[in-house]
Scaffold this active site. Structure first.
Site, PDB file in Angstrom:
ATOM      1  N   THR A  65       0.503  -1.398  -0.003  1.00  0.00           N
ATOM      2  CA  THR A  65      -0.176   0.218  -0.186  1.00  0.00           C
ATOM      3  C   THR A  65       1.101   1.100  -0.420  1.00  0.00           C
ATOM      4  OG1 THR A  65      -0.230   0.563   2.622  1.00  0.00           O
ATOM      5  CG2 THR A  65      -1.845  -1.205   1.518  1.00  0.00           C
ATOM      6  N   ASP A  66       0.616   2.319  -0.486  1.00  0.00           N
ATOM      7  CA  ASP A  66       0.851   3.707   0.244  1.00  0.00           C
ATOM      8  C   ASP A  66       0.107   4.194   0.844  1.00  0.00           C
ATOM      9  OD1 ASP A  66       2.249   5.856  -0.714  1.00  0.00           O
ATOM     10  OD2 ASP A  66       0.766   7.129  -2.088  1.00  0.00           O
ATOM     11  N   CYS A  67       1.294   5.059   1.791  1.00  0.00           N
ATOM     12  CA  CYS A  67       1.351   5.514   3.572  1.00  0.00           C
ATOM     13  C   CYS A  67      -0.285   5.822   3.741  1.00  0.00           C
ATOM     14  CB  CYS A  67       2.019   6.471   3.464  1.00  0.00           C
ATOM     15  SG  CYS A  67       1.858   6.710   5.147  1.00  0.00           S
ATOM     16  N   LEU A  68      -1.077   4.694   4.434  1.00  0.00           N
ATOM     17  CA  LEU A  68      -1.901   4.491   4.958  1.00  0.00           C
ATOM     18  C   LEU A  68      -2.310   6.067   5.875  1.00  0.00           C
ATOM     19  CD1 LEU A  68      -2.915   1.121   6.686  1.00  0.00           C
ATOM     20  CD2 LEU A  68      -3.034   2.391   4.095  1.00  0.00           C
TER      21      LEU A  68
END
Length: 532
Positions: A264-267
């Protein structure tokens, strides 16, 4: 028995998280995350870097810390895209050109060479994964977050350069990460700040956005990063790709056949953290098919996210076999990339369709810079005449953002041009000059001076002060306008006497720009985007 067969649930879940921390040495935050929460990955930011030597020691210390509580090594990553996005800006790491500059050269061999050089350097300092290349197709003038991080607006060109970068990184034994799936190029909102939607039909997505990712999969890319972007043609519910099983599992894993790691990209980016919360989003991302969850900054959010996934498994909201499948992919990757790379590298390199130059790196960077600079139009004001009086306006980039890392060199265009022409004056401005400053600059230009205005736009729109300055100066002067980053700046100003795009303001580019202006360089770069 597998390497992780005796892992507890907490250990298995922890391995699926990649987290950042704030220190330049092992601190309480990262120690707690590794020892108590078993996180399997670390991401570096500029805040972690003092020098290459310090970072090498830090990598070794982190691996030593992980070895005390796990048989698995850490996965250490960084966003080192090149150009204006480079977390490590120190001697010992080559500041390779950014994607759009490479796209402007028309030579994917350059892209391969830069990735291979950078990959080898990152590997030597203990980094195993680069969160690059960006394979988004940037076809939106107002895109505030991708822009020059993309190879351009032509999907095939992006696919070719992306595959070359992947080959370069992975031939050096470092994982490449194609991002941001299914495509963040046609957006006008920064997902760091808010939610984004790409409304196109499936046929268009297949032709444009997905094309570079298909090529990346064919090239054997180790990882693909998700986008916090809504795609109604793929996911009927108004949820971003990062949290959509239709996007991650059905499309990427099943239809496109991707076997590697989905990260994932940063949550903590606002497109996710504000509407969903980080912990809830972590659970949803795992259920959607993500293998590696990125939480870059805040210890409380990192702990809450790990705990939420553990509790979701215990309460049956996530089936444990989903955790096991994700962990298997992570373990396979660690065994592949964190060990001895010599035999694998030679095997990969033997089938490379790209050439590798043996020239020194500084010569290569100068060559690429000269091949990337693009003259969009010239009404006869370039090159400058010998001994011509010149007035340069140079923007100093001092503000750092998530996608803009100011280059700390001191050589401005006026300083370099002064080596060729003694009749050069320069006025330095911020990227957000006031109207009053613009008026002062306009009044200070002497009659007969050739004015060169350099613009710098890190977002999608030229700052008002820079635009006003050009409008005022163009009343009485035939300007040379140089876009030091965003080629779209031309769309917001009166037509200048000449318009030049450099795509970044690195030292090699400034040197090449001075050669162009003085007539020593015949430019060959081609615009990777349309200015219309």
């Amino acid at each position: 028995m597998s390497l992780w067969g005796d892992f507890t649930l907490e250990q298995k879940v922890g391995q699926l998280f990649m987290c950042g921390f704030y220190g330049q040495q092992v601190d309480e935050q990262i120690t707690r995350l590794i020892q108590d929460y078993h996180v399997g990955g670390v991401i570096y930011f500029r805040r972690n870097v003092e020098s290459v030597e310090q970072l090498t020691r830090l990598s070794a210390e982190l691996q030593g810390l992980a070895a005390k509580s796990s048989e698995l090594p850490l996965m250490i990553s960084v966003d080192q895209e090149g150009g204006m996005v480079a977390r490590i800006d120190k001697d010992g790491i080559t500041r390779v050109p950014g994607s759009m500059a490479l796209g402007a050269t028309g030579h994917p061999d350059y892209t391969y060479q830069c990735a291979r050089i950078l990959g080898a350097q990152l590997k030597r300092i203990g980094i195993d994964m680069n969160l690059a290349p960006v394979v988004d197709v940037n076809n939106n003038v107002l895109n505030p977050v991708i822009g020059v991080r993309s190879y351009g607006e032509n999907a095939e060109n992006v696919a070719v350069h992306g595959a070359a970068a992947i080959a370069g990184y992975q031939s050096s034994g470092i994982a490449a990460t194609a991002k941001h799936f299914p495509g963040h190029g046609d957006t006008a909102v920064d997902s760091h700040l808010g939610m984004v939607t790409v409304p196109h039909e499936w046929e268009r997505l297949e032709q444009v956005e997905l094309r570079p990712f298909r090529r990346a999969i064919e090239a054997g890319v180790d990882a693909i990063m998700t986008a916090h972007v809504i795609f109604p043609a793929i996911e009927p519910e108004p949820i971003p790709a990062t949290l959509s099983r239709n996007v991650l599992h059905e499309l990427l894993r099943e239809q496109m056949g991707f076997k590697g790691i989905i990260i994932t990209d940063c949550l903590e980016m606002h497109a996710i953290s504000k509407p969903y919360g980080v912990a809830n989003a972590a659970v949803r991302a795992v259920k959607a098919g993500a293998d590696l969850i990125l939480v870059s900054h805040t210890l409380e959010e990192q702990i809450a996210a790990v705990d939420a996934v553990v509790e979701a498994v215990r309460h049956g909201d996530i089936e444990e076999h989903i955790i096991d499948l994700a962990l298997e992919r992570v373990v396979d990757w660690k065994q592949k990339r964190c060990g001895d790379q010599s035999s694998e590298q030679s095997s990969e390199q033997s089938s490379m369709p790209y050439s590798f130059s043996s020239v020194p790196e500084n010569v290569l960077l100068d060559e690429i810079a000269c091949k990337s600079i693009t003259v969009v139009h010239n009404d006869g004001v370039l090159p400058l005449k010998p001994e011509q009086n010149v007035f340069v306006v140079w923007p100093e980039v001092v503000q750092r953002t998530e996608v803009d890392e100011p280059w700390s060199h001191s050589d401005s265009l006026g300083m370099v041009l002064g080596q060729y022409n003694k009749h050069v004056r320069e006025h330095k401005i911020t990227t957000q000059p006031s109207y009053e400053e613009a008026e002062r600059i306009t009044k200070s230009v002497m009659e007969g001076e050739q004015v060169i205005v350099c613009t710098y736009t890190s977002a999608g729109v030229l700052p008002k002060g820079q635009r006003y300055l050009i409008e005022r100066l163009s009343v009485n002067h035939s300007l040379i306008v140089v876009a030091l980053r965003n080629p779209y700046d031309l769309l917001e100003v009166p037509r200048p006497g000449a318009y030049v795009c450099t795509y970044e303001n690195t030292p090699a580019v400034v040197r090449a720009l001075s050669l162009l202006i003085t007539g020593e360089l015949n430019p060959s770069g081609s615009l990777p985007v349309r200015l219309s």
